[in-house]
Design an enzyme around this catalytic site. Sequence first.
Site, PDB file in Angstrom:
ATOM      1  N   SER A 193       0.802  -1.224   0.000  1.00 21.10           N
ATOM      2  CA  SER A 193       0.000   0.000   0.000  1.00 21.10           C
ATOM      3  C   SER A 193       0.835   1.275   0.000  1.00 21.10           C
ATOM      4  CB  SER A 193      -0.950   0.008   1.199  1.00 21.10           C
ATOM      5  OG  SER A 193      -0.224  -0.003   2.412  1.00 21.10           O
ATOM      6  N   THR A 246      -2.666  -2.210   5.609  1.00 19.45           N
ATOM      7  CA  THR A 246      -3.494  -2.049   6.799  1.00 19.45           C
ATOM      8  C   THR A 246      -4.335  -0.784   6.776  1.00 19.45           C
ATOM      9  OG1 THR A 246      -1.665  -0.970   7.959  1.00 19.45           O
ATOM     10  CG2 THR A 246      -1.889  -3.364   8.218  1.00 19.45           C
ATOM     11  N   TYR A 291      13.361  -8.883  14.945  1.00 17.01           N
ATOM     12  CA  TYR A 291      13.330  -8.753  13.480  1.00 17.01           C
ATOM     13  C   TYR A 291      14.322  -9.713  12.836  1.00 17.01           C
ATOM     14  CZ  TYR A 291      13.516  -6.445   8.886  1.00 17.01           C
ATOM     15  OH  TYR A 291      13.461  -6.164   7.535  1.00 17.01           O
TER      16      TYR A 291
END
Length: 265
Positions: free
Chosen positions: A22, A47, A170
């Site tokens: 997005s 999201t 991560y």
Amino acid sequence: MPTTVPSAYDLTGQVALVTGSSSDLGIGFASARLLGQFNAAVMVTGTTDRAAERAAELRAEGIVAHSFVADLMDPDAAGDLVAATIAEFGKLDILVNNAGLASVNIPERPNSLMVMTDEEWALALRRNVDSAFFVTRAALPGMVERGYGRIINVASTAGILTAYTGDVGYHTAKAAMLGMTRSVAVDYAKNGVTANVVIPGWIATAAQLPSEVAAGNATPIGRSASAAEVAAGIAFFATPGASYVTGTTLAIDGGNSIAGATGPE
């Protein structure tokens, strides 16, 4: 704009779902655009409602594209995303698991192992590897049933080929992507499904910090990659030309990993 492409790259009739697509600056959107230029229909997701904006951009370029908003840390939402893709396009051929986020500076302290909380650890794993697991688990049954699928996971040189300080969650999550990919590759190769990993290095964006620009300039190639350059590697794994490639890893990092440079890719 979609056009005639070499047969080894032509995705006409195929449907691609790209998670984390997005943002107009990122690898996800660049991948969605390139897959669309290779004539695939594309589902853009993120999201927020920005996903609809990105899909509209692709449609303006002549690409068949739709959007869906989902928090992929929720397994039900991941299932809904895959179901919506199939409802819209009739099937799902290509899955690009790009959604993820480093936690360095979020919060503004190093997330090294001794200080990372249980909640921070769980969040790092959930948004960087659980999300890919949930979407892949939802997508595989249809691929297996039809005897065809292409799964491309986006990891990072961080925690796989190099490392940087203060983000153990991560690093762990991105390393786990390799194991998951290889498992899918060997379990479902007989069903016509391939699974591969792309590991990007430094990416040039408008938000790139001066220290990150400097790190990109220090790679053997002497600059950061564009999102489009990483997308080219992702798209290759989706094409007919890569039909005999599965369970493999492609580093797109300008030689950073073999030169020994480290940092938060």
